[in-house]
Each structure stands twice: as C-alpha cells, then as structure tokens.
Design a protein around this motif. Structure first.
Motif, PDB file in Angstrom:
ATOM      1  N   TRP A  36      12.382  31.531  12.503  1.00  0.00           N
ATOM      2  CA  TRP A  36      12.780  32.047  13.935  1.00  0.00           C
ATOM      3  C   TRP A  36      12.690  30.946  14.399  1.00  0.00           C
ATOM      4  O   TRP A  36      12.061  29.721  14.651  1.00  0.00           O
ATOM      5  CB  TRP A  36      12.440  33.308  14.489  1.00  0.00           C
ATOM      6  N   ARG A  38      15.074  28.713  17.906  1.00  0.00           N
ATOM      7  CA  ARG A  38      15.797  29.031  19.317  1.00  0.00           C
ATOM      8  C   ARG A  38      16.922  27.334  19.481  1.00  0.00           C
ATOM      9  O   ARG A  38      16.216  26.111  19.347  1.00  0.00           O
ATOM     10  CB  ARG A  38      15.111  29.391  20.161  1.00  0.00           C
ATOM     11  N   ARG A  45      17.658  22.132  18.467  1.00  0.00           N
ATOM     12  CA  ARG A  45      16.779  23.584  17.868  1.00  0.00           C
ATOM     13  C   ARG A  45      15.224  23.075  17.691  1.00  0.00           C
ATOM     14  O   ARG A  45      14.835  22.071  16.814  1.00  0.00           O
ATOM     15  CB  ARG A  45      17.754  23.683  16.935  1.00  0.00           C
ATOM     16  N   ASP A  90      13.159  31.554  27.999  1.00  0.00           N
ATOM     17  CA  ASP A  90      13.234  31.815  26.707  1.00  0.00           C
ATOM     18  C   ASP A  90      14.699  32.222  26.239  1.00  0.00           C
ATOM     19  O   ASP A  90      14.940  32.172  25.596  1.00  0.00           O
ATOM     20  CB  ASP A  90      12.220  32.842  26.176  1.00  0.00           C
ATOM     21  N   TYR A  94      18.776  32.409  18.631  1.00  0.00           N
ATOM     22  CA  TYR A  94      17.812  32.635  18.353  1.00  0.00           C
ATOM     23  C   TYR A  94      18.946  32.735  16.757  1.00  0.00           C
ATOM     24  O   TYR A  94      19.443  33.226  16.505  1.00  0.00           O
ATOM     25  CB  TYR A  94      16.685  33.763  18.249  1.00  0.00           C
TER      26      TYR A  94
END
Length: 124
Positions: A36, A38, A45, A90, A94
């Motif tokens: 993963w 984000r 990223r 956060d 994603y």
C-alpha cells in the motif's frame, strides 16, 4: 502485470477506523510483494505497508506502525489494510501495488502494477 482494484475508502473522524481492500486478478500469480502507498494533496506518493503474498511477512512505514495492519486472504486473492486510530495526516489517496521482484522493498519504482486509488479523508 497484475490487475488491482481497491475499495473501502471514505470519510472518517479522527480516532476512527477504516478497512481498505485490494483485489488482485489471476494475472497476479507472479506477484511476490503486495503493498500500500498513499499520496496526500501536493505531496509525493509514499510507502505505507507491504506483505509477501505467499509468505506472510509484513512491514510498515514508521508513521503507521502500530495503527495499521496489512493482511492477505489468499483464497480470495485480496489484500487488506486495517487502519485504526486515524489521524488528519492520514488523509490521502491510497493505492495498492504489486511487484514480482523477490526483494522486500518500499520503493515506488520497484512496483509495476497499480490500482486506481481510493480516497481516505480524516477531517481535522
């Protein structure tokens, strides 16, 4: 290359939880690592978490270790990211990603298959 489809994003208040899913196609059978990443608005990223698809090993960015958990359901060819105690920082799109390289990597350049992304928003 694998076909990857993410789902599960949304808006959640700080301190809340979300679970993201990443379904991998049959063409992903050569995949070694699923991960993963984000991307926050105006930023590059970055790596979040990774797992060895058939080995079970996991690894995390320092910023999410202890709050996020990556897991695999081999029978469904699906990877998950359980995100707890979410924070405004956060907030990001994603992406799940896959690589056939047999190395434990956090580098975006090592991943050759990418999903379309799913938005996670944690208001401040």
């Amino acid at each position: 290359q694998a076909l990857l489809v993410e789902s599960g994003g949304g808006l959640v208040q700080a301190g809340g939880s979300l679970r993201l899913s990443c379904a991998a196609s049959a063409s992903a059978k050569s995949t070694y690592i699923l991960g993963w990443f984000r991307q926050a608005p105006g930023k590059e990223r970055t790596f979040v978490a990774g797992t060895v698809w058939r080995g079970g090993g996991t690894y995390y960015a320092d910023s999410v270790r202890g709050r996020f958990t990556i897991s695999m359901d081999i029978t469904k060819s699906t990877m998950y990211l359980q995100m707890n105690n979410l924070k405004p920082e956060d907030t990001a799109v994603y992406y799940c990603a896959a690589t056939p390289l047999r190395i434990v990597t956090t580098s975006e350049a090592d991943f050759d298959s990418w999903g379309q992304g799913t938005q996670v928003t944690v208001p401040s």
